[in-house]
Design a protein around this motif. Structure first.
Motif, PDB file in Angstrom:
ATOM      1  N   GLU A  35     -44.279 112.929  49.615  1.00 35.74           N
ATOM      2  CA  GLU A  35     -44.155 114.072  50.527  1.00 35.74           C
ATOM      3  C   GLU A  35     -42.768 114.176  51.157  1.00 35.74           C
ATOM      4  O   GLU A  35     -42.424 115.193  51.753  1.00 35.74           O
ATOM      5  CB  GLU A  35     -45.240 114.030  51.615  1.00 35.74           C
ATOM      6  N   ARG A  82     -40.708 106.606  58.805  1.00 40.71           N
ATOM      7  CA  ARG A  82     -41.516 107.837  58.799  1.00 40.71           C
ATOM      8  C   ARG A  82     -41.043 108.775  59.919  1.00 40.71           C
ATOM      9  O   ARG A  82     -40.835 109.978  59.699  1.00 40.71           O
ATOM     10  CB  ARG A  82     -42.996 107.497  58.963  1.00 40.71           C
ATOM     11  N   TYR A 107     -39.274 103.595  50.501  1.00 38.53           N
ATOM     12  CA  TYR A 107     -40.283 104.321  51.288  1.00 38.53           C
ATOM     13  C   TYR A 107     -40.481 105.732  50.724  1.00 38.53           C
ATOM     14  O   TYR A 107     -41.606 106.183  50.542  1.00 38.53           O
ATOM     15  CB  TYR A 107     -39.873 104.380  52.768  1.00 38.53           C
ATOM     16  N   ARG A 166     -42.441 105.688  47.547  1.00 36.47           N
ATOM     17  CA  ARG A 166     -43.879 105.468  47.767  1.00 36.47           C
ATOM     18  C   ARG A 166     -44.571 106.636  48.461  1.00 36.47           C
ATOM     19  O   ARG A 166     -45.797 106.702  48.466  1.00 36.47           O
ATOM     20  CB  ARG A 166     -44.092 104.202  48.620  1.00 36.47           C
ATOM     21  N   HIS A 167     -43.786 107.517  49.080  1.00 38.52           N
ATOM     22  CA  HIS A 167     -44.343 108.647  49.837  1.00 38.52           C
ATOM     23  C   HIS A 167     -43.724 109.943  49.322  1.00 38.52           C
ATOM     24  O   HIS A 167     -42.746 110.448  49.896  1.00 38.52           O
ATOM     25  CB  HIS A 167     -44.086 108.472  51.341  1.00 38.52           C
ATOM     26  N   SER A 212     -41.897 100.820  58.387  1.00 33.47           N
ATOM     27  CA  SER A 212     -42.516 102.048  57.868  1.00 33.47           C
ATOM     28  C   SER A 212     -42.681 103.090  58.968  1.00 33.47           C
ATOM     29  O   SER A 212     -42.401 104.275  58.767  1.00 33.47           O
ATOM     30  CB  SER A 212     -43.870 101.741  57.224  1.00 33.47           C
TER      31      SER A 212
END
Length: 92
Positions: free
Chosen positions: A86, A57, A80, A83-84, A53
């Protein structure tokens, strides 16, 4: 846990993160204005510690900084981003 810094190793086309003597990688290919993430590898010795992660990121933040569109061929990268939210604006 010795936490390292994520590096973009452009010669190898990998984002790298060294922790406790082990290297996790997120492999990619740059194609014009996009970056295609092909796979992520985390050694068993450092699994389950949020390493992937942290790596993804940082890789996605780098893609945003360079205004690259992201193609998530790698299942972990796709999950990922799911789930994110943004990061969803990066996906081509």
């Amino acid at each position: 846990m010795a936490v390292g810094t994520v590096r973009d190793n452009r010669a190898e086309q990998e984002f790298e993160l060294d922790i406790d003597g082990h290297r996790a990688i997120a492999a990619y290919q740059r194609e014009g204005g996009k970056i295609v993430f092909t796979h992520t590898k985390v050694p068993k010795a450092i699994e389950g510690r949020g390493v992937a992660s942290k790596l993804i990121r940082a890789a996605l933040d780098a893609a945003r900084d360079e205004r690259l569109k992201v193609v998530a061929q790698c299942e972990f990268v796709a999950a990922y981003i799911e789930r994110h939210p943004e990061y969803r604006d990066l996906v081509q």
